[in-house]
Design a protein around this motif. Structure first.
Motif, PDB file in Angstrom:
ATOM      1  N   SER A   1      67.569  33.603 -54.307  1.00 37.76           N
ATOM      2  CA  SER A   1      66.262  33.229 -53.775  1.00 37.76           C
ATOM      3  C   SER A   1      66.316  33.124 -52.261  1.00 37.76           C
ATOM      4  O   SER A   1      67.374  33.217 -51.639  1.00 37.76           O
ATOM      5  CB  SER A   1      65.824  31.877 -54.353  1.00 37.76           C
ATOM      6  OG  SER A   1      66.687  30.855 -53.921  1.00 37.76           O
ATOM      7  N   ALA A   2      65.150  32.899 -51.693  1.00 37.09           N
ATOM      8  CA  ALA A   2      65.065  32.582 -50.277  1.00 37.09           C
ATOM      9  C   ALA A   2      65.706  31.215 -50.037  1.00 37.09           C
ATOM     10  O   ALA A   2      65.879  30.427 -50.975  1.00 37.09           O
ATOM     11  CB  ALA A   2      63.601  32.568 -49.838  1.00 37.09           C
ATOM     12  N   PRO A   3      66.082  30.918 -48.779  1.00 38.49           N
ATOM     13  CA  PRO A   3      66.627  29.581 -48.491  1.00 38.49           C
ATOM     14  C   PRO A   3      65.678  28.480 -48.947  1.00 38.49           C
ATOM     15  O   PRO A   3      64.468  28.570 -48.763  1.00 38.49           O
ATOM     16  CB  PRO A   3      66.771  29.594 -46.965  1.00 38.49           C
ATOM     17  CG  PRO A   3      66.909  31.030 -46.599  1.00 38.49           C
ATOM     18  CD  PRO A   3      66.061  31.776 -47.585  1.00 38.49           C
ATOM     19  N   GLY A   4      66.234  27.443 -49.548  1.00 37.89           N
ATOM     20  CA  GLY A   4      65.417  26.309 -49.964  1.00 37.89           C
ATOM     21  C   GLY A   4      64.672  26.497 -51.254  1.00 37.89           C
ATOM     22  O   GLY A   4      63.890  25.634 -51.651  1.00 37.89           O
ATOM     23  N   PHE A   5      64.878  27.643 -51.936  1.00 31.07           N
ATOM     24  CA  PHE A   5      64.289  27.891 -53.255  1.00 31.07           C
ATOM     25  C   PHE A   5      62.763  27.939 -53.210  1.00 31.07           C
ATOM     26  O   PHE A   5      62.093  27.625 -54.191  1.00 31.07           O
ATOM     27  CB  PHE A   5      64.746  26.831 -54.262  1.00 31.07           C
ATOM     28  CG  PHE A   5      66.198  26.484 -54.167  1.00 31.07           C
ATOM     29  CD1 PHE A   5      67.171  27.440 -54.414  1.00 31.07           C
ATOM     30  CD2 PHE A   5      66.605  25.215 -53.789  1.00 31.07           C
ATOM     31  CE1 PHE A   5      68.521  27.137 -54.312  1.00 31.07           C
ATOM     32  CE2 PHE A   5      67.948  24.904 -53.685  1.00 31.07           C
ATOM     33  CZ  PHE A   5      68.913  25.865 -53.939  1.00 31.07           C
ATOM     34  N   PHE A   6      62.194  28.333 -52.069  1.00 29.05           N
ATOM     35  CA  PHE A   6      60.738  28.446 -51.974  1.00 29.05           C
ATOM     36  C   PHE A   6      60.246  29.498 -52.961  1.00 29.05           C
ATOM     37  O   PHE A   6      60.785  30.592 -53.035  1.00 29.05           O
ATOM     38  CB  PHE A   6      60.327  28.821 -50.555  1.00 29.05           C
ATOM     39  CG  PHE A   6      60.409  27.685 -49.582  1.00 29.05           C
ATOM     40  CD1 PHE A   6      59.307  26.887 -49.348  1.00 29.05           C
ATOM     41  CD2 PHE A   6      61.592  27.399 -48.932  1.00 29.05           C
ATOM     42  CE1 PHE A   6      59.373  25.822 -48.465  1.00 29.05           C
ATOM     43  CE2 PHE A   6      61.677  26.339 -48.045  1.00 29.05           C
ATOM     44  CZ  PHE A   6      60.571  25.543 -47.804  1.00 29.05           C
ATOM     45  N   GLY A   7      59.214  29.153 -53.705  1.00 30.29           N
ATOM     46  CA  GLY A   7      58.637  30.082 -54.676  1.00 30.29           C
ATOM     47  C   GLY A   7      59.145  29.829 -56.072  1.00 30.29           C
ATOM     48  O   GLY A   7      58.367  29.530 -56.979  1.00 30.29           O
ATOM     49  N   LEU A   8      60.464  29.947 -56.263  1.00 29.64           N
ATOM     50  CA  LEU A   8      61.026  29.735 -57.602  1.00 29.64           C
ATOM     51  C   LEU A   8      60.813  28.298 -58.076  1.00 29.64           C
ATOM     52  O   LEU A   8      60.486  28.049 -59.238  1.00 29.64           O
ATOM     53  CB  LEU A   8      62.518  30.063 -57.597  1.00 29.64           C
ATOM     54  CG  LEU A   8      62.879  31.543 -57.473  1.00 29.64           C
ATOM     55  CD1 LEU A   8      64.379  31.713 -57.343  1.00 29.64           C
ATOM     56  CD2 LEU A   8      62.369  32.315 -58.669  1.00 29.64           C
ATOM     57  N   TYR A   9      61.026  27.341 -57.182  1.00 28.27           N
ATOM     58  CA  TYR A   9      60.859  25.925 -57.505  1.00 28.27           C
ATOM     59  C   TYR A   9      59.421  25.664 -57.972  1.00 28.27           C
ATOM     60  O   TYR A   9      59.179  25.033 -59.013  1.00 28.27           O
ATOM     61  CB  TYR A   9      61.182  25.102 -56.256  1.00 28.27           C
ATOM     62  CG  TYR A   9      61.356  23.625 -56.452  1.00 28.27           C
ATOM     63  CD1 TYR A   9      60.261  22.787 -56.666  1.00 28.27           C
ATOM     64  CD2 TYR A   9      62.609  23.034 -56.384  1.00 28.27           C
ATOM     65  CE1 TYR A   9      60.410  21.426 -56.821  1.00 28.27           C
ATOM     66  CE2 TYR A   9      62.777  21.668 -56.544  1.00 28.27           C
ATOM     67  CZ  TYR A   9      61.680  20.866 -56.745  1.00 28.27           C
ATOM     68  OH  TYR A   9      61.835  19.518 -56.899  1.00 28.27           O
ATOM     69  N   HIS A  10      58.466  26.188 -57.214  1.00 24.38           N
ATOM     70  CA  HIS A  10      57.059  25.940 -57.516  1.00 24.38           C
ATOM     71  C   HIS A  10      56.626  26.652 -58.798  1.00 24.38           C
ATOM     72  O   HIS A  10      55.842  26.121 -59.587  1.00 24.38           O
ATOM     73  CB  HIS A  10      56.197  26.408 -56.344  1.00 24.38           C
ATOM     74  CG  HIS A  10      56.643  25.869 -55.022  1.00 24.38           C
ATOM     75  ND1 HIS A  10      57.786  26.303 -54.388  1.00 24.38           N
ATOM     76  CD2 HIS A  10      56.112  24.918 -54.228  1.00 24.38           C
ATOM     77  CE1 HIS A  10      57.935  25.647 -53.251  1.00 24.38           C
ATOM     78  NE2 HIS A  10      56.941  24.800 -53.127  1.00 24.38           N
ATOM     79  N   THR A  11      57.153  27.871 -58.989  1.00 21.35           N
ATOM     80  CA  THR A  11      56.814  28.632 -60.194  1.00 21.35           C
ATOM     81  C   THR A  11      57.301  27.905 -61.445  1.00 21.35           C
ATOM     82  O   THR A  11      56.593  27.846 -62.453  1.00 21.35           O
ATOM     83  CB  THR A  11      57.443  30.026 -60.128  1.00 21.35           C
ATOM     84  OG1 THR A  11      56.957  30.698 -58.967  1.00 21.35           O
ATOM     85  CG2 THR A  11      57.103  30.847 -61.366  1.00 21.35           C
ATOM     86  N   ALA A  12      58.524  27.351 -61.380  1.00 20.21           N
ATOM     87  CA  ALA A  12      59.069  26.626 -62.533  1.00 20.21           C
ATOM     88  C   ALA A  12      58.183  25.436 -62.884  1.00 20.21           C
ATOM     89  O   ALA A  12      57.895  25.189 -64.064  1.00 20.21           O
ATOM     90  CB  ALA A  12      60.494  26.167 -62.228  1.00 20.21           C
TER      91      ALA A  12
END
Length: 312
Positions: free
Chosen positions: A249-260
């Protein structure tokens, strides 16, 4: 963010109880880092009795590095930092990090199975297939660790055979790292250390890590109908985020965190806007808290971020 009305998300941010969110989430994140440091210390016991502070510092800097560098480079950086400070082999330390990741995957699967078994319902039943897909991610690494721990020489011989097609220089370097990796596994001890590792793993995943998500629910006044469903939502959101942040993922898990967060909470009946708002609120507190903690620890060591970049 597809199909999300941003005006509604902003309205959720404005009505959030930030004081409650911060007062509950920040101590939980700091406690989780401390518990991870204690667990790692027990995994490192074969390399000597390490003080808690250097291990805690390495874990904190590793979390910060995950937030600012891509591809979870923080896992390697914390090995490099601890090895440099304590004069240990970074490859040997990395073997304990691999064991940590296997333990965390086991905890994610166990937590998901526990929620499915005890709470049931359509909200969690849909995750059964995902849990089955996750199983090879923990079974295969666990078998590899057992093989290297039980028969290191034979495992190294197999690795040497597999590296024959490669140029001699890189192959020898890889074998050298694998030997250090095997030495790190060989230094592991059972007994009370194993008990403490399991105890801290349960504390991290079952008790402490769900708290920031519960704080996100409470800060927006979300009502799931019962305490049981609230806990189930918190645990299932944690397991989904745990899987998501393990992906590249991108640094800091931006996107994946929110999608989960959205994938889970919509199944519990929340609108997409509320689900995204909760994911964003929880992620902001997570990112800022752990990045600030790691930066503070790094400053105390008089180490620059550019040094971590070169090490990564």
């Amino acid at each position: 963010m597809r199909g999300v009305e941003f005006r509604e998300v902003w309205r959720e941010f404005r009505r959030a109880d930030w004081a409650l969110l911060l007062a509950v989430s920040i101590p939980a994140h700091l406690l989780a880092v401390y518990l991870r440091a204690l667990r790692w210390k027990h995994l490192l016991v074969g390399m000597g009795e390490l003080p808690t502070l250097p291990v805690f510092r390495a874990v904190a800097v590793g979390f910060m590095a995950n937030n600012v560098f891509p591809l979870r480079m923080g896992e390697f950086i914390r090995c490099w930092l601890l090895a440099r400070e304590r004069g240990l082999s970074a490859a040997a330390i990395l073997s304990t990090v691999v064991i940590e990741r296997v333990l965390d995957t086991l905890c994610v699967i166990g937590l998901a199975l526990g929620v499915i078994a005890f709470f049931g319902g359509e909200e969690v039943a849909t995750w059964q297939r995902g849990v089955l897909w996750l199983s090879p991610l923990v079974v295969l690494p666990a078998l590899a660790i057992v093989a290297v721990r039980a028969a290191p020489e034979r495992s190294l011989a197999v690795a040497e055979w597999g590296l024959r097609p490669f140029p001699r220089g890189p192959a020898e370097w890889i074998l050298e790292q694998l030997r250090s990796f095997a030495d790190g596994l060989a230094s592991l001890r059972g007994g009370s250390h194993l008990v403490w590792v399991l105890f801290h793993s349960i504390g991290i995943w079952v008790v402490v890590s769900p708290i920031p998500f519960l704080a996100g629910f409470w800060s927006l006044g979300v009502d799931f109908g019962s305490t049981e469903r609230t806990l189930a939502a918190g645990w299932m959101t944690l397991t989904a985020v745990g899987v998501a942040v393990a992906l590249p993922s991108a640094p800091g898990f931006f996107g994946l965190y929110h999608t989960a967060c959205r994938l889970v909470l919509e199944r519990f009946g929340l609108p997409a806007e509320t689900s995204v708002a909760i994911g964003t609120l929880c992620h902001v507190v997570f990112w800022v808290t752990l990045t600030a903690l790691g930066a503070w620890m790094l400053r105390g060591q008089r180490t620059r971020l550019s040094e971590l970049e070169r090490a990564s």
